[in-house]
Design a protein around this motif. Sequence first.
Motif, PDB file in Angstrom:
ATOM      1  N   ASP A 101       0.824  -1.062   0.050  1.00  0.00           N
ATOM      2  CA  ASP A 101      -0.034  -0.102   0.141  1.00  0.00           C
ATOM      3  C   ASP A 101       0.812   1.166   0.010  1.00  0.00           C
ATOM      4  O   ASP A 101       0.216   2.276  -0.225  1.00  0.00           O
ATOM      5  CB  ASP A 101      -0.925  -0.011   1.306  1.00  0.00           C
ATOM      6  CG  ASP A 101      -2.208  -0.615   1.089  1.00  0.00           C
ATOM      7  OD1 ASP A 101      -2.254  -1.140  -0.037  1.00  0.00           O
ATOM      8  OD2 ASP A 101      -2.708  -1.402   2.066  1.00  0.00           O
ATOM      9  N   ARG A 102       2.155   1.205   0.531  1.00  0.00           N
ATOM     10  CA  ARG A 102       2.868   2.572   0.439  1.00  0.00           C
ATOM     11  C   ARG A 102       3.695   2.301  -1.031  1.00  0.00           C
ATOM     12  O   ARG A 102       3.472   1.466  -1.833  1.00  0.00           O
ATOM     13  CB  ARG A 102       4.193   2.152   1.433  1.00  0.00           C
ATOM     14  CG  ARG A 102       3.686   2.043   2.660  1.00  0.00           C
ATOM     15  CD  ARG A 102       4.804   1.795   3.767  1.00  0.00           C
ATOM     16  NE  ARG A 102       4.293   1.546   5.249  1.00  0.00           N
ATOM     17  CZ  ARG A 102       4.054   2.433   5.994  1.00  0.00           C
ATOM     18  NH1 ARG A 102       4.299   3.794   5.778  1.00  0.00           N
ATOM     19  NH2 ARG A 102       3.940   2.113   7.167  1.00  0.00           N
ATOM     20  N   TYR A 141      -7.229   6.341   7.293  1.00  0.00           N
ATOM     21  CA  TYR A 141      -6.042   5.644   6.623  1.00  0.00           C
ATOM     22  C   TYR A 141      -4.865   6.202   7.103  1.00  0.00           C
ATOM     23  O   TYR A 141      -4.492   7.283   6.711  1.00  0.00           O
ATOM     24  CB  TYR A 141      -6.347   5.726   5.208  1.00  0.00           C
ATOM     25  CG  TYR A 141      -5.496   4.952   4.235  1.00  0.00           C
ATOM     26  CD1 TYR A 141      -5.253   3.610   4.467  1.00  0.00           C
ATOM     27  CD2 TYR A 141      -4.923   5.553   3.167  1.00  0.00           C
ATOM     28  CE1 TYR A 141      -4.559   2.992   3.642  1.00  0.00           C
ATOM     29  CE2 TYR A 141      -3.908   4.968   2.326  1.00  0.00           C
ATOM     30  CZ  TYR A 141      -3.806   3.587   2.434  1.00  0.00           C
ATOM     31  OH  TYR A 141      -3.014   2.974   1.812  1.00  0.00           O
ATOM     32  N   GLY A 142      -3.963   5.153   7.758  1.00  0.00           N
ATOM     33  CA  GLY A 142      -2.723   5.901   8.409  1.00  0.00           C
ATOM     34  C   GLY A 142      -1.711   6.301   7.427  1.00  0.00           C
ATOM     35  O   GLY A 142      -0.617   6.964   7.699  1.00  0.00           O
ATOM     36  N   LEU A 143      -1.728   5.889   6.259  1.00  0.00           N
ATOM     37  CA  LEU A 143      -0.548   6.265   5.296  1.00  0.00           C
ATOM     38  C   LEU A 143      -0.678   7.567   4.738  1.00  0.00           C
ATOM     39  O   LEU A 143       0.157   8.047   3.936  1.00  0.00           O
ATOM     40  CB  LEU A 143      -0.498   5.154   4.059  1.00  0.00           C
ATOM     41  CG  LEU A 143      -0.243   3.845   4.558  1.00  0.00           C
ATOM     42  CD1 LEU A 143      -0.033   2.881   3.397  1.00  0.00           C
ATOM     43  CD2 LEU A 143       1.111   3.748   5.468  1.00  0.00           C
ATOM     44  N   THR A 195      -3.565   0.910   8.259  1.00  0.00           N
ATOM     45  CA  THR A 195      -2.909   1.304   7.050  1.00  0.00           C
ATOM     46  C   THR A 195      -3.195   0.244   5.887  1.00  0.00           C
ATOM     47  O   THR A 195      -2.283   0.081   4.823  1.00  0.00           O
ATOM     48  CB  THR A 195      -1.485   0.951   7.262  1.00  0.00           C
ATOM     49  OG1 THR A 195      -1.258  -0.180   7.611  1.00  0.00           O
ATOM     50  CG2 THR A 195      -0.878   2.101   8.220  1.00  0.00           C
ATOM     51  N   ASN A 196      -4.832  -0.244   5.910  1.00  0.00           N
ATOM     52  CA  ASN A 196      -5.034  -0.857   4.790  1.00  0.00           C
ATOM     53  C   ASN A 196      -6.472  -0.572   4.605  1.00  0.00           C
ATOM     54  O   ASN A 196      -7.176  -0.748   5.502  1.00  0.00           O
ATOM     55  CB  ASN A 196      -5.000  -2.524   5.237  1.00  0.00           C
ATOM     56  CG  ASN A 196      -5.586  -3.353   4.227  1.00  0.00           C
ATOM     57  OD1 ASN A 196      -6.754  -3.896   4.260  1.00  0.00           O
ATOM     58  ND2 ASN A 196      -4.938  -3.513   3.164  1.00  0.00           N
TER      59      ASN A 196
END
Length: 307
Positions: free
Chosen positions: A132-133, A195-197, A224-225
């Motif tokens: 996801d990053r 969403y932590g990103l 984060t997903n």
Amino acid sequence: MIGLHDYPSLALFARVVHLRSFSAAAREAGIAKSAVSRRIAQLEELLGVRLLQRSTRAIAVTEEGLRVYEQCAALVAAAAAAEEVAGGAKGDVRGTLRVNAPVTFAQMYLARTLAEFLAKHPGLEVHLSTEDRIVDMVEGGFDIVIRIGRLANSTLVARKLASDRLVVCASPAYLRAHGEPSTPQDLASHECLHYGLVARADEWRFRGPQGPLAIPTRGRFVATNGTVLREAALAGAGLVVLPLFMVAREVAAGELRLVLEGTRRAAIGIYAVTVHRTHAPPKVRAFLDFAAKYFEGYDWTTKGARI
């Protein structure tokens, strides 16, 4: 000055970068690792720039090396295309296609896309990694990276596969218990999943009369997903911002409800990103054409898979 006799070294440098390994490039070329290192060093001396930063565990491509790699990769791809035509094998897609994609999109859609693509090309192998990053294409050795959203300017080449939009939704149970927000400002009194990103200010952004409007939000659930956030929203944990492709079936089934429609920003794109501006390898060209046709007019509501 680069001469014809230097082309093999340029191609070798491209393979070192693509494989992220002197040893792997040496095995592929059938020569000693020391010979690969020596030829790259000679190429650096010839060009007058440092192409790679070497360590005992890994190699890293310098900024100059990345620019040189893009040209070398195009050179190698052009040679492969010429060999294909000369050998009468035009359209014969072979080798290994290395793809990287966001986790949820890969699970819901891309795995099936790749399965159908493989069925058409028996000589091809696909290596799919999910992340996801944002990944570095060159460092990761990827042929294609799937990215969702608005793309920053870069030297990479993007082909748009589909359009989507970000939506705000919540479960009917949550809305019954806490009320439905009628304006973005109402979110201040709601549980807003995060969403932590990305930064909250970028995540919970709307269109106001005076332009973009970032709403301060709070929420006790961070992940984060996207799949995790969707499941939390289904369980009534709060409001969530997600691409429509992730929640279309749940919305159609009444498990989630869209709110604040018409207040979000413009549509987002789903892109296939490569490093090749010209002369992309046949396997890359074939997949880009296949995926563009596959997702043309795609109906997220009827084709979205629940995971």
